[in-house]
Design a protein around this motif. Sequence first.
Motif, PDB file in Angstrom:
ATOM      1  N   UNK A   1      -2.320  -6.559   2.012  1.00 64.40           N
ATOM      2  CA  UNK A   1      -1.637  -7.741   1.509  1.00 64.40           C
ATOM      3  C   UNK A   1      -2.228  -8.161   0.172  1.00 64.40           C
ATOM      4  N   UNK A   2      -1.376  -8.416  -0.796  1.00 64.45           N
ATOM      5  CA  UNK A   2      -1.817  -8.686  -2.166  1.00 64.45           C
ATOM      6  C   UNK A   2      -2.719  -9.905  -2.259  1.00 64.45           C
ATOM      7  N   UNK A   3      -2.332 -11.002  -1.646  1.00 70.61           N
ATOM      8  CA  UNK A   3      -3.134 -12.230  -1.754  1.00 70.61           C
ATOM      9  C   UNK A   3      -4.489 -12.070  -1.083  1.00 70.61           C
ATOM     10  N   UNK A   4      -4.508 -11.317   0.012  1.00 68.92           N
ATOM     11  CA  UNK A   4      -5.774 -11.088   0.718  1.00 68.92           C
ATOM     12  C   UNK A   4      -6.745 -10.302  -0.152  1.00 68.92           C
ATOM     13  N   UNK A   5      -6.265  -9.219  -0.768  1.00 67.36           N
ATOM     14  CA  UNK A   5      -7.177  -8.400  -1.567  1.00 67.36           C
ATOM     15  C   UNK A   5      -7.585  -9.131  -2.836  1.00 67.36           C
ATOM     16  N   UNK A   6      -6.701  -9.932  -3.405  1.00 69.53           N
ATOM     17  CA  UNK A   6      -7.073 -10.723  -4.577  1.00 69.53           C
ATOM     18  C   UNK A   6      -8.194 -11.688  -4.230  1.00 69.53           C
ATOM     19  N   UNK A   7      -8.077 -12.357  -3.084  1.00 67.04           N
ATOM     20  CA  UNK A   7      -9.105 -13.297  -2.648  1.00 67.04           C
ATOM     21  C   UNK A   7     -10.437 -12.597  -2.416  1.00 67.04           C
ATOM     22  N   UNK A   8     -10.395 -11.455  -1.727  1.00 68.85           N
ATOM     23  CA  UNK A   8     -11.629 -10.736  -1.407  1.00 68.85           C
ATOM     24  C   UNK A   8     -12.303 -10.171  -2.649  1.00 68.85           C
ATOM     25  N   UNK A   9     -11.518  -9.577  -3.539  1.00 67.16           N
ATOM     26  CA  UNK A   9     -12.099  -8.999  -4.752  1.00 67.16           C
ATOM     27  C   UNK A   9     -12.605 -10.082  -5.698  1.00 67.16           C
ATOM     28  N   UNK A  10     -11.902 -11.194  -5.779  1.00 65.78           N
ATOM     29  CA  UNK A  10     -12.347 -12.291  -6.642  1.00 65.78           C
ATOM     30  C   UNK A  10     -13.682 -12.832  -6.167  1.00 65.78           C
ATOM     31  N   UNK A  11     -13.827 -13.003  -4.864  1.00 65.21           N
ATOM     32  CA  UNK A  11     -15.085 -13.493  -4.306  1.00 65.21           C
ATOM     33  C   UNK A  11     -16.200 -12.479  -4.517  1.00 65.21           C
ATOM     34  N   UNK A  12     -15.897 -11.213  -4.265  1.00 63.94           N
ATOM     35  CA  UNK A  12     -16.896 -10.162  -4.413  1.00 63.94           C
ATOM     36  C   UNK A  12     -17.341 -10.011  -5.864  1.00 63.94           C
ATOM     37  N   UNK A  13     -16.447 -10.279  -6.812  1.00 64.57           N
ATOM     38  CA  UNK A  13     -16.756 -10.082  -8.233  1.00 64.57           C
ATOM     39  C   UNK A  13     -17.889 -10.981  -8.736  1.00 64.57           C
ATOM     40  N   UNK A  14     -18.231 -12.010  -7.982  1.00 69.62           N
ATOM     41  CA  UNK A  14     -19.373 -12.857  -8.353  1.00 69.62           C
ATOM     42  C   UNK A  14     -20.695 -12.124  -8.169  1.00 69.62           C
ATOM     43  N   UNK A  15     -20.675 -11.029  -7.389  1.00 72.71           N
ATOM     44  CA  UNK A  15     -21.902 -10.317  -7.055  1.00 72.71           C
ATOM     45  C   UNK A  15     -21.840  -8.830  -7.388  1.00 72.71           C
ATOM     46  N   UNK A  16     -20.631  -8.253  -7.399  1.00 70.22           N
ATOM     47  CA  UNK A  16     -20.460  -6.814  -7.610  1.00 70.22           C
ATOM     48  C   UNK A  16     -19.250  -6.577  -8.492  1.00 70.22           C
ATOM     49  N   UNK A  17     -19.433  -5.759  -9.540  1.00 72.82           N
ATOM     50  CA  UNK A  17     -18.326  -5.390 -10.413  1.00 72.82           C
ATOM     51  C   UNK A  17     -18.309  -3.870 -10.580  1.00 72.82           C
ATOM     52  N   UNK A  18     -17.164  -3.363 -11.023  1.00 77.87           N
ATOM     53  CA  UNK A  18     -16.999  -1.922 -11.210  1.00 77.87           C
ATOM     54  C   UNK A  18     -16.259  -1.659 -12.508  1.00 77.87           C
ATOM     55  N   UNK A  19     -16.408  -0.447 -13.017  1.00 73.59           N
ATOM     56  CA  UNK A  19     -15.602  -0.059 -14.169  1.00 73.59           C
ATOM     57  C   UNK A  19     -14.133   0.073 -13.788  1.00 73.59           C
ATOM     58  N   UNK A  20     -13.891   0.563 -12.555  1.00 78.42           N
ATOM     59  CA  UNK A  20     -12.527   0.881 -12.133  1.00 78.42           C
ATOM     60  C   UNK A  20     -12.313   0.498 -10.680  1.00 78.42           C
ATOM     61  N   UNK A  21     -11.134  -0.018 -10.380  1.00 75.29           N
ATOM     62  CA  UNK A  21     -10.673  -0.126  -8.995  1.00 75.29           C
ATOM     63  C   UNK A  21      -9.724   1.038  -8.748  1.00 75.29           C
ATOM     64  N   UNK A  22     -10.013   1.808  -7.723  1.00 79.06           N
ATOM     65  CA  UNK A  22      -9.174   2.952  -7.353  1.00 79.06           C
ATOM     66  C   UNK A  22      -8.284   2.531  -6.182  1.00 79.06           C
ATOM     67  N   UNK A  23      -6.977   2.566  -6.406  1.00 75.57           N
ATOM     68  CA  UNK A  23      -6.023   2.242  -5.339  1.00 75.57           C
ATOM     69  C   UNK A  23      -5.655   3.541  -4.643  1.00 75.57           C
ATOM     70  N   UNK A  24      -6.109   3.676  -3.403  1.00 77.56           N
ATOM     71  CA  UNK A  24      -5.964   4.920  -2.655  1.00 77.56           C
ATOM     72  C   UNK A  24      -5.183   4.656  -1.373  1.00 77.56           C
ATOM     73  N   UNK A  25      -5.228   5.604  -0.438  1.00 78.30           N
ATOM     74  CA  UNK A  25      -4.560   5.454   0.843  1.00 78.30           C
ATOM     75  C   UNK A  25      -5.310   6.207   1.916  1.00 78.30           C
ATOM     76  N   UNK A  26      -4.571   6.695   2.894  1.00 76.08           N
ATOM     77  CA  UNK A  26      -3.149   6.898   2.956  1.00 76.08           C
ATOM     78  C   UNK A  26      -2.522   7.311   1.646  1.00 76.08           C
ATOM     79  N   UNK A  27      -1.260   6.999   1.531  1.00 83.75           N
ATOM     80  CA  UNK A  27      -0.529   7.231   0.287  1.00 83.75           C
ATOM     81  C   UNK A  27      -0.116   5.875  -0.284  1.00 83.75           C
ATOM     82  N   UNK A  28      -0.713   5.458  -1.404  1.00 77.91           N
ATOM     83  CA  UNK A  28      -0.456   4.117  -1.929  1.00 77.91           C
ATOM     84  C   UNK A  28       0.987   3.866  -2.332  1.00 77.91           C
TER      85      UNK A  28
END
Length: 321
Positions: free
Chosen positions: A64-91
Amino acid sequence: MKIYQSHINISNRENMPLMGPGNYRVRDGVVWTKAIEINATRHCNLFCRGCSHLSPLEEHSELQSEEIKSNLSLLSNFLKAETVRIVGGEPLLHSDLHSLICAVRESEIAERICLVTNGIMLDRADEKILSLLDEVQVSLYPLTEQMTSRIYKNMEKAEAICKKMKVLQYSSFRESVASNITEDTSLCRRIYETCQIAHVWRCITVDQGFLYRCPQSMALMRTDGLEGKENDRLKIKTINKIDDVLYFLENNSPLESCAKCLGSAGNVFEHEQVNKESWISSLPRKPEAGVDYEFMKQLEKNAREDNNCMKIRKTEDNNHE
């Protein structure tokens, strides 16, 4: 063997590599890594034997888009990356991939977004989706001539819009998990310590409010009833400081899931498509039966040893403004 060295001063971590082996980079009060992965869908349109994400066992579900936005936004205060890889399954099976990509971008956890697909459904990615991506990686497997032709046609259309297209060709896989756990704690430790997925490539995964060190631990948590084994994952809402992230990522103790996983040291076999029943029956009974012990010894000497399963076929940078 200690994969990570403890008690390293935070101020001495600024120039550490973004990929392992070794301790994580810390810069401007944040832990940095090369990539963070999210599973847009758990299910897939292929049934690859040896799938490390266990997609052939997964029910149809999507992030769910809003769920992942919330989780990544919160996590970004402590952990960042050069890239987010959207994987699957088949995305590309996701019903609203555009909204999901926008949610990832808005989280500001990374500057780049990469879509990883088998390419069969790449024609579903319209210009609106492709223009939001910094890279598309196509995992090319030995399939029928008709399917392979379709993938190449899809890639030709996508290349006109993509900023960068990379093709990774796989002719074989390594066994990823076993049917049952091992009671051999020394083998479990060797599997963990030689795991390129967790320690070299750092396939850190975010799923349902948790941080995982590898996709196998996430998949086994769901399919094998490991929900009570919380040392395999870190609840994002409980993170208070970067020390919490470092302690989790730089833990020298094997995960609970390592007792059923083969890490990077599984036996090699030719890629094939199978049904769910054959996928399950083909698994090694226990890790002992699925380990390539000679390759494990090579990994113990050189953590970056080539696993002989994948090669980069083509990399295109279209230099879009």
